[in-house]
Design an enzyme around this catalytic site. Structure first.
Site, PDB file in Angstrom:
ATOM      1  N   ARG D  77       6.194 -35.729  -5.277  1.00  0.00           N
ATOM      2  CA  ARG D  77       7.246 -36.560  -5.519  1.00  0.00           C
ATOM      3  C   ARG D  77       6.811 -37.839  -5.352  1.00  0.00           C
ATOM      4  NH1 ARG D  77      12.827 -34.129  -3.341  1.00  0.00           N
ATOM      5  NH2 ARG D  77      13.609 -36.314  -3.999  1.00  0.00           N
ATOM      6  N   ARG D  79       6.040 -41.361  -6.376  1.00  0.00           N
ATOM      7  CA  ARG D  79       5.858 -41.863  -7.851  1.00  0.00           C
ATOM      8  C   ARG D  79       4.627 -42.618  -7.991  1.00  0.00           C
ATOM      9  NH1 ARG D  79      12.069 -43.068  -7.042  1.00  0.00           N
ATOM     10  NH2 ARG D  79      12.894 -41.508  -8.211  1.00  0.00           N
ATOM     11  N   HIS D 162       2.602 -46.548   2.556  1.00  0.00           N
ATOM     12  CA  HIS D 162       3.873 -45.937   2.583  1.00  0.00           C
ATOM     13  C   HIS D 162       3.791 -44.270   2.877  1.00  0.00           C
ATOM     14  CE1 HIS D 162       7.932 -44.821   0.964  1.00  0.00           C
ATOM     15  NE2 HIS D 162       7.368 -44.142   0.151  1.00  0.00           N
ATOM     16  N   ARG D 167       4.533 -39.568   6.072  1.00  0.00           N
ATOM     17  CA  ARG D 167       4.271 -38.477   6.461  1.00  0.00           C
ATOM     18  C   ARG D 167       3.479 -37.971   7.564  1.00  0.00           C
ATOM     19  NH1 ARG D 167       7.248 -35.676   2.598  1.00  0.00           N
ATOM     20  NH2 ARG D 167       6.888 -36.794   0.518  1.00  0.00           N
TER      21      ARG D 167
END
Lengths: 202, 202, 202, 202
Positions: D77, D79, D162, D167
């Site tokens: 997911r 992008r 990011h 995560r």
């Protein structure tokens, strides 16, 4: 005031682009055992034909363009690109540079003179504002599209294909078309298999 | 030549933004049974606190901005936005409009006059080029940053939050800060729960 | 355990999509004076032909899909989409649902029985793990691709055109093809001018 | 059936990442004259502090992950990443591999046995479907989340920051947290200045 030509310079390119593409692409099919010394090019060519273009995203190239701000206003709309551009907020100009329009020789002397005088007026207004106490970010209001700007553009090979298809087309603005046509010629030289099919119109 | 103020106008907004956000967001937790007449606002507030911002992407708002081309050169770099902008290639100007800088009253009369004269020169150069046979896409070379432009920006509410946080900040260019601060105030009015926490600096 | 069919439901759509597209699109050409009561459709059709697709981005549609997790693993790779999906970390299943494969009638009874038994085994393992003290996010390890999932997908009309072109093609996986073909049929009904040209293969 | 541990392997990394970042970043300020032999690290550190993160986008790193399909359903997911993943449509499994859950030692023997038996059942069902004539893309319906998958992920350094922030957080699923924590440790080794500030929770 200086009048200069727009240029590009590739500042980052991969050593073995198609080998990396083969390595990533064969992950999808688990066909790594088919890798040989000269399989990468054939594999990459097949991906172009199948339009399995997502694999080309694993390789990036960075280009430094010296062009005008009319061109970069178009360029920065590409979403899958990364940009670092000369700032008109933080850079204070003394000796101003303008990009000679690529259709210069097709302009009459009269048109050339209107443009030159207009650049001179813009530079004079900018410097007068600075002298009167304006900051660079305020004085920039008077700067014209033809102002020289530098921009570093990093994009993956799928996006470069997209950019060249769009910006080298006959429908593109002549200034951006010349810039990108010259750049694409260099891509065709060092990764021919991925850029062979892009049509150029000099 | 006309000097105008920059403005914005919301041209598309949803009827029940937070109800749609609740509906989408509760899909993640399968807690649709907890929807009541007044649960949406509390649910949306919780998402802001948890930074589960992806749910805000299901609602978009479109704004038409009338501003200058210096501002739009910054704006169009936002990736999750959609833009339709007045084209300097296809629009041929007769009566040219320029955006009055927002710091107008802080400029001395001298600075104001430099700017006005510079706009007059730019307009004159543009019209002379057109008269001499240049197309709009060539004559645009002389157009300055202060040129008025129109742009329709469509973005989802997560992206609008991002834009306002960035562009209403003290670090933003004053021209874009005023434009976005005014726009954000309107968002605060019609969807307070999602825009309450954005800090403005008039 | 329940076996259900995959479905879709449009949960957000615009009132006057092509009017909004015309309004945004004419900003580029400053031709707003050409707007009449029935000009929007002709204008939108022209944009399709010219491939000026960026204008279609100003309109979004949201669809709730009930499908399996094999399908959503493909779907969530689309970059210009927004997703809210039923979470296998936060949802604890009691009565498990599975999506009947669309090629069910082409499977032999033997194949059907292998699939049914496999779903039963997966459900049993999941419930045993939960009973033994595992959390949902750990027990999810045994869940199969056929597990039913819900996902709200919001995308603009340009992206929906891209999705349908890709996912309704003969090369697409049959499960996603059926889902998207049914969905596209509904788009063809309410905004024919933008979806007329998408080819479907039932 | 084989049970294996998840792993990662960096397959593409730049030679002089912070030198490239300095080169691109100084374009914004036209301060290239300040480049010295050891200025890059200080410059990069300043960008981190100023949150001028867009400059980090000029450098990409590619990682090959061997993990399970529950993890990749989350990963894809992002992008601004590029993915090439082992396909369950085009790869036909004979000897099936599953990823041992990272909390294995915290599971009771009973839980471990439920998982093992469930993997055995899934493999058996898959092979029976293939034997009965199903294609790989149909038989995949019975494959569980724990199935081993390979994915090559290319992202720029801003995006990796990011990803790691998201995560490696305590809120992340344990399987993805372990995978990304191990990966981040390696990034901290070869580009410390850009990854020093990421918090890890072993």
């Amino acid at each position: 005031m200086k009048i200069i030509e727009q240029t590009h310079q590739i500042i980052q390119k991969p050593n073995n682009p198609i080998q990396l593409i083969e390595q990533a692409g064969r992950t999808c099919y688990k066909s790594e055992d088919k890798i040989t010394d000269d399989s990468a090019e054939i594999f990459a060519k097949k991906l172009v034909k199948l339009k399995h273009e997502s694999v080309f995203e694993h390789v990036v190239v960075s280009v430094r363009f010296i062009t005008n701000r009319g061109v970069t206003h178009e360029l920065v709309r590409h979403r899958m690109c990364s940009f670092s551009q000369e700032s008109t907020r933080y850079v204070k100009y003394n000796d101003m540079e303008f990009i000679r329009p690529v259709w210069w020789d097709k302009w009459t002397e009269k048109e050339q003179n209107i443009w030159i005088e207009s650049m001179q007026n813009a530079e004079k207004a900018y410097l007068s504002l600075i002298k009167a106490g304006s900051t660079a970010e305020k004085a920039r209001e008077v700067l014209p599209n033809s102002l020289k700007t530098e921009i570093v553009v990093t994009a993956n090979l799928r996006e470069w294909r997209h950019i060249f298809n769009l910006r080298c087309s006959k429908k593109a603005h002549p200034q951006v078309r010349q810039l990108m046509t010259n750049c694409c010629k260099e891509f065709k030289t060092f990764i021919p298999v991925l850029f062979d099919d892009i049509e150029l119109h000099d």
